[in-house]
Design a protein around this motif. Structure first.
Motif, short mmCIF file in Angstrom:
data_model
loop_
_atom_site.label_atom_id
_atom_site.label_comp_id
_atom_site.label_asym_id
_atom_site.label_seq_id
_atom_site.Cartn_x
_atom_site.Cartn_y
_atom_site.Cartn_z
N VAL A 130 -65.03 46.39 -61.59
CA VAL A 130 -64.13 46.96 -62.58
C VAL A 130 -64.99 47.48 -63.72
N VAL A 131 -64.74 48.73 -64.12
CA VAL A 131 -65.56 49.35 -65.15
C VAL A 131 -64.68 49.94 -66.25
N ASN A 132 -65.04 49.65 -67.48
CA ASN A 132 -64.48 50.38 -68.62
C ASN A 132 -65.49 51.48 -68.90
N THR A 133 -65.25 52.66 -68.34
CA THR A 133 -66.25 53.73 -68.34
C THR A 133 -66.67 54.12 -69.75
N THR A 134 -65.73 54.24 -70.66
CA THR A 134 -66.07 54.65 -72.02
C THR A 134 -67.02 53.67 -72.68
N LEU A 135 -66.69 52.39 -72.62
CA LEU A 135 -67.55 51.37 -73.23
C LEU A 135 -68.88 51.26 -72.50
N ALA A 136 -68.82 51.28 -71.16
CA ALA A 136 -70.03 51.08 -70.36
C ALA A 136 -71.01 52.24 -70.51
N GLN A 137 -70.51 53.46 -70.49
CA GLN A 137 -71.41 54.61 -70.63
C GLN A 137 -72.06 54.64 -72.00
N ALA A 138 -71.31 54.26 -73.02
CA ALA A 138 -71.88 54.23 -74.37
C ALA A 138 -73.02 53.21 -74.44
N ALA A 139 -72.81 52.05 -73.81
CA ALA A 139 -73.85 51.02 -73.84
C ALA A 139 -75.01 51.37 -72.91
N TYR A 140 -74.69 51.99 -71.78
CA TYR A 140 -75.71 52.32 -70.77
C TYR A 140 -76.57 53.50 -71.21
N GLY A 141 -75.96 54.38 -72.00
CA GLY A 141 -76.70 55.55 -72.48
C GLY A 141 -76.62 56.75 -71.56
N GLY A 142 -75.55 56.82 -70.77
CA GLY A 142 -75.38 57.95 -69.88
C GLY A 142 -74.47 57.61 -68.73
N PRO A 143 -74.35 58.53 -67.74
CA PRO A 143 -73.48 58.30 -66.59
C PRO A 143 -73.89 57.04 -65.83
N LEU A 144 -72.88 56.36 -65.29
CA LEU A 144 -73.13 55.11 -64.57
C LEU A 144 -73.37 55.38 -63.08
#
Length: 352
Positions: A130-144
């Protein structure tokens, strides 16, 4: 008059004591309560329900010798239960609705050790992310990446710890997905290899915000996690309360599981058990339970009932591609299971 009142009280008491009782041990909140209520109303059988949240809890209950009439083990637990003599043979001829179950699902289950002749499918699903794309991409620094590496590779998952990462308390699922991600087959891996693979998670486990089988669902819904391993039904439950979430089956595939209905060897009321099992696999009740729990129904995807259900709940019907890239969780030997359990307990102890 006093004698009459005493007689009526005695009859009422006798009637209450005469009501048959069926003891049902199932995963927590794994049915629509209205289905059980309908069963009680239509049969006069009272259902005593007890829930569990981990596979080990069910196994401990069975080892204790406590008598239940119907239990809900996952498919990979059946071999150990059958080998220990804990399961009664199951005669599917006594289940009128067995013929309406999904042939594909039945064939998958039949290929598992001890499944044939001991259990029938109840609900099933997959284990993905399960991914919260908005939060995860911001933390990851780009596309997941659409890969289990997002959870298992330290250099990737470490970028997400600040927005919250969750792991389920399910060593069978975690180890299987980890080994498959690494290109290994758990069934031919030695106990030492299984332990070594899990030990790679040792530096990560203390950093997971959630390591459980229930609370992580609420944490996802509340935006406290941006990534979590999850059973599909729990994922959809969280998504229902937080549309920012999505359920992802990574490119390497998901693990599939079939939760089953079985009768313990020491069941006090096997006749009642057959009645409950057949009631639960009746198509309309299977759909109701699937709708309530968000897991997959055990019915053919091309059946009219499932076609209608898929139109309303498309994420609860696995498509052909998803089935193709996914696999059924493996059953392990006693030695493999012992190594897995021991290593997992040590990993969890590091969180304290």
């Amino acid at each position: 008059m006093k004698a009459l009142l005493c007689l009526l009280a005695l009859l009422t008491c006798s009637s209450a004591h005469a009501q048959p009782v069926l003891r049902f041990l199932s995963w927590q909140d794994y049915f629509d309560p209205a289905v059980i209520e309908d069963f009680q109303q239509s049969t006069g059988i009272r259902v005593e329900y007890q829930g569990f949240t981990t596979a080990e809890e069910l196994m401990q209950a069975m080892r204790s010798g406590t008598a239940y009439d119907v239990i809900v083990p996952s498919h990979f637990m059946l071999k150990e239960l059958a080998d220990s003599g804990a399961l009664a043979p199951l005669d599917t001829r006594r289940l009128p609705h067995y013929a309406q179950l999904d042939p594909w699902l039945l064939s998958m289950l039949a290929g598992q050790p001890a499944a044939k002749g001991h259990a029938v499918p109840y609900l099933w699903g997959s284990v993905g992310m399960v991914v919260n794309t908005t939060l995860a991409q911001a933390a990851y620094g780009g596309p997941l990446p659409s890969s289990w590496g997002l959870l298992f590779e330290p250099q990737q998952v470490s970028r997400l710890f600040d927005c919250g990462v969750g792991l389920i308390d399910a060593p069978q699922e975690v180890s299987s997905l980890l080994l498959n991600y690494k290109g290994r087959n758990p069934t031919v891996s030695s106990p030492r290899q299984i332990a070594k693979a899990l030990q790679a998670l040792e530096p990560l486990v203390p950093k997971f915000a959630e390591l459980n089988n229930w609370a992580y669902v609420d944490a996802l819904a509340q935006g406290k996690l941006c990534l979590a391993m999850s059973w599909s039904g729990h994922a959809l439950r969280a998504i229902e309360n937080n549309p920012a979430l999505s359920y992802v089956i990574p490119d390497e595939g998901a693990a599939m599981y079939i939760d089953t209905l079985a009768i313990p060897a020491n069941a006090p009321n096997p006749e009642l058990a057959y009645r409950l099992i057949d009631f639960l696999i009746t198509p309309q009740n299977a759909i109701r339970n699937a709708r309530a729990t968000h897991f997959y129904a055990p019915l053919p995807s091309d059946s009219p009932a499932m076609q209608r259900f898929a139109a309303e709940h498309p994420m609860q019907v696995m498509n052909a591609r998803q089935r193709r890239v996914s696999y059924l969780l493996e059953s392990l030997s006693d030695d493999q299971e012992a190594a897995l359990t021991s290593t997992w307990q040590k990993l969890k102890a590091n969180r304290r």
